[in-house]
Write an enzyme that holds these catalytic residues in place. Structure first.
Site, PDB file in Angstrom:
ATOM      1  N   ASP A   1      37.053  29.228  12.141  1.00  0.00           N
ATOM      2  CA  ASP A   1      36.070  28.461  12.894  1.00  0.00           C
ATOM      3  C   ASP A   1      36.436  28.477  14.372  1.00  0.00           C
ATOM      4  OD1 ASP A   1      33.910  26.674  13.464  1.00  0.00           O
ATOM      5  OD2 ASP A   1      34.162  25.762  11.493  1.00  0.00           O
TER       6      ASP A   1
ATOM      7  N   HIS B   1      31.658  30.361   8.695  1.00  0.00           N
ATOM      8  CA  HIS B   1      30.363  29.884   8.193  1.00  0.00           C
ATOM      9  C   HIS B   1      29.269  30.556   9.001  1.00  0.00           C
ATOM     10  CE1 HIS B   1      29.403  26.917  11.448  1.00  0.00           C
ATOM     11  NE2 HIS B   1      30.699  26.655  11.454  1.00  0.00           N
TER      12      HIS B   1
ATOM     13  N   HIS C   1      27.776  23.900  20.244  1.00  0.00           N
ATOM     14  CA  HIS C   1      26.656  23.022  19.897  1.00  0.00           C
ATOM     15  C   HIS C   1      25.685  22.897  21.063  1.00  0.00           C
ATOM     16  CE1 HIS C   1      27.991  21.064  15.931  1.00  0.00           C
ATOM     17  NE2 HIS C   1      28.708  22.159  16.127  1.00  0.00           N
TER      18      HIS C   1
ATOM     19  N   GLU D   1      27.392  24.767   6.637  1.00  0.00           N
ATOM     20  CA  GLU D   1      28.567  24.035   7.122  1.00  0.00           C
ATOM     21  C   GLU D   1      28.166  22.918   8.057  1.00  0.00           C
ATOM     22  OE1 GLU D   1      32.048  23.254   9.918  1.00  0.00           O
ATOM     23  OE2 GLU D   1      29.977  23.805  10.310  1.00  0.00           O
ATOM     24  N   GLU D   2      27.195  23.182   8.918  1.00  0.00           N
ATOM     25  CA  GLU D   2      26.833  22.230   9.969  1.00  0.00           C
ATOM     26  C   GLU D   2      26.147  20.977   9.437  1.00  0.00           C
ATOM     27  OE1 GLU D   2      27.921  22.408  12.827  1.00  0.00           O
ATOM     28  OE2 GLU D   2      28.252  24.492  13.384  1.00  0.00           O
TER      29      GLU D   2
ATOM     30  N   ASP E   1      29.842  29.305  17.360  1.00  0.00           N
ATOM     31  CA  ASP E   1      30.128  28.413  16.241  1.00  0.00           C
ATOM     32  C   ASP E   1      29.055  28.640  15.178  1.00  0.00           C
ATOM     33  OD1 ASP E   1      30.856  26.348  14.563  1.00  0.00           O
ATOM     34  OD2 ASP E   1      30.238  24.742  15.914  1.00  0.00           O
TER      35      ASP E   1
END
Length: 383
Positions: free
Chosen positions: A232, A63, A320, A209-210, A177
Site C-alpha cells: 500500500d 488493492h 485521496h 479496500e477503500e 493509492d
C-alpha cells in the site's frame, strides 16, 4: 516511455471504483497471465497469480480500487449528486474534472457548488460538505441526463493523466493509492520467475479496500496464506507544513515498513526479519506509523488462525485526491526487498515466524532462523 512506465500509466489511468473494479480486474488479469499460468480469483473480484506448488503459501496483495463516488441523485435540472466511495476531504474536490461511467459510455463532468461570491464570510471559512456539491455533465434536465445514459448508482472517478515530472524519478498520476501496490505485486511476480523461491507465491490485488477491506478478507479466505504482505502507500511527510509527528517519510527515502495502523500491528518475528533483510541487502527503508487509517493487512492477519502480516509500501503525496506523486526508486526498492524476503521464506523459517519456535524472551530478533526451539511444555508468556 519504457515498459514499466507504460504499465504504471495503464494502472493509474484505468478506472477502478470500489465495487466497480472490473476494468482494473481485467487489466491485472492480463498482466498476471504474462507471468503465471495459474490465476486465482475470489467471488468478489480480488485476483492473484501463483508461482510454485510447494512450501509455505506467501500472499502479496495491493488493492485495485480507488476512492471515487456514486451517483446518488439526478436533479430536475440535470446535475448529479454524489455518494463518496472511500474517504474524501471537501477541500480537494471543487472544480475538478471527473468521469461518469454510464451505460452509453463515459461522460466528462466537473464538480461544482455554490459560487464563493454568494457565500457568507463564515461559510467561506468552512470546508464545504460533499452533499452540497454536484457534478455538472452539461445536461439541461434529468431527462437529458438519463438520455446520456446516466442513472442512479453509476460510479464516478477522478480524471488525471499520468505524467513523468521534470525530475524523471517523480511520477504524477491518479490513484497511486493503490496502483502503486498493484505495480509492486506485478513486478515481484515477474522477477520471481527468474529466482528460486522455496514456497508458493500468490501476488495480485484485492477489491473494495477503500470501503472496508472487504476483498482482503475474501482473498485471504480463498488462499489461506501462511505469511502475507499488504502492499500500500503511506502519507509522505516531506511537504511544507508537515512536522515529525504528522509524518517523517520522504519520497525517495525507500519503501515504507508499517509498524502500526488502526487495523494491525505487524507480527514481531516477521517485522524483524523484514528489517534485517533490508539491512543485509542495503535496501533503504522508512518506518511508518499511521494513526489515522488502515490497510488490507487488517483483514488478512486475522484470517483463519491468524496470518503473520507486514505492510510494505511507498510514500505518496496528496493521496485521496485527484492527483498524487510517488518516487520510482521507492517502487523499485520495495520490489527488491520483497523478492529477497520471499527467497528466505522456506518452511523452517515460516514455522519459526509463526511462533512454533518462541523468540519472545527477547524482543530483538535479528533473524527468526536464529531462534532455538523451546520445549513444547513451556507456555508462551504474554508480551
Amino acid at each position: 516511455m519504457d515498459n514499466d512506465l507504460l504499465l504504471l500509466q495503464a494502472l493509474t489511468e484505468t478506472a477502478g471504483p470500489p465495487g466497480f473494479e472490473v476494468r482494473m480486474h481485467n487489466l491485472l488479469r492480463k498482466q498476471i497471465e504474462r507471468h503465471s499460468a495459474d490465476v486465482i480469483s475470489d467471488n468478489l473480484g480480488s485476483i492473484a497469480g501463483r508461482l510454485g506448488d510447494q512450501g509455505p503459501k506467501i500472499l502479496l496483495a495491493g488493492h485495485m480500487d480507488e476512492v471515487a463516488f456514486m451517483v446518488s441523485h439526478i436533479t430536475r435540472d440535470g446535475f448529479l449528486r454524489m455518494q463518496p466511495l472511500g474517504g474524501w476531504w471537501g477541500h480537494v474536490l471543487l472544480a475538478q474534472r471527473v468521469k461518469v461511467i454510464a451505460r452509453k459510455g463515459d461522460l466528462t463532468g466537473v464538480i461544482g457548488s455554490r459560487a464563493p461570491h454568494v457565500l457568507s464570510i463564515q461559510e467561506r471559512k468552512n470546508v464545504l460538505e460533499i452533499d452540497t456539491m454536484f457534478v455538472d455533465i452539461g445536461a439541461s434536465s434529468r431527462e437529458e441526463a438519463e438520455q446520456f445514459g446516466v442513472q442512479v448508482g453509476d460510479p464516478i472517478v477522478p480524471i488525471c493523466p499520468f505524467e513523468v515530472l521534470p525530475n524523471p524519478r517523480l511520477l504524477l498520476g491518479k490513484a497511486w493509492d493503490n496502483r502503486a501496490g498493484c505495480f509492486i505485486a506485478l513486478k515481484v511476480l515477474e522477477r520471481l520467475r527468474q529466482e528460486h523461491h522455496p514456497n508458493t507465491v500468490y501476488a495480485g490485488a484485492t477489491v473494495q479496500e477503500e470501503v472496508g477491506l472487504r476483498g482482503a478478507q475474501t482473498l485471504a479466505n480463498t488462499i489461506a496464506p501462511d505469511i502475507a504482505f499488504a502492499l500500500d502507500v503511506g502519507v509522505a511527510g516531506d511537504t511544507p507544513g508537515m512536522n515529525q509527528q504528522e509524518g517523517h517519510s520522504r519520497l525517495g527515502g525507500g519503501p515504507l515498513l508499517g509498524f502500526y495502523d488502526t487495523s494491525m500491528i505487524p507480527h514481531l518475528n516477521l517485522r524483524d526479519l523484514v528489517l534485517e533483510t533490508a539491512k543485509r541487502h542495503r535496501i533503504p527503508y522508512q518506518i511508518d506509523l499511521m494513526p489515522g487509517g488502515g490497510t488490507d493487512g487488517g483483514k488478512i492477519h486475522t484470517a483463519n488462525r491468524g496470518v503473520p502480516t507486514m505492510v510494505v509500501g511507498v510514500p505518496a503525496r496528496y493521496i485521496h485526491s485527484h492527483v498524487s506523486i510517488v518516487h520510482r526508486d521507492d517502487l523499485e526498492n520495495a520490489v527488491r526487498l520483497l523478492v529477497e524476503l520471499i527467497k528466505l521464506l522456506d518452511e523452517r523459517t515460516v514455522e519459526r515466524i509463526k511462533g512454533l519456535a518462541r523468540c519472545d524472551h527477547d524482543l530483538r530478533v535479528p533473524d527468526p532462523a536464529s531462534c532455538e526451539r523451546e520445549p513444547s511444555e513451556r507456555q508462551p508468556s504474554p508480551v
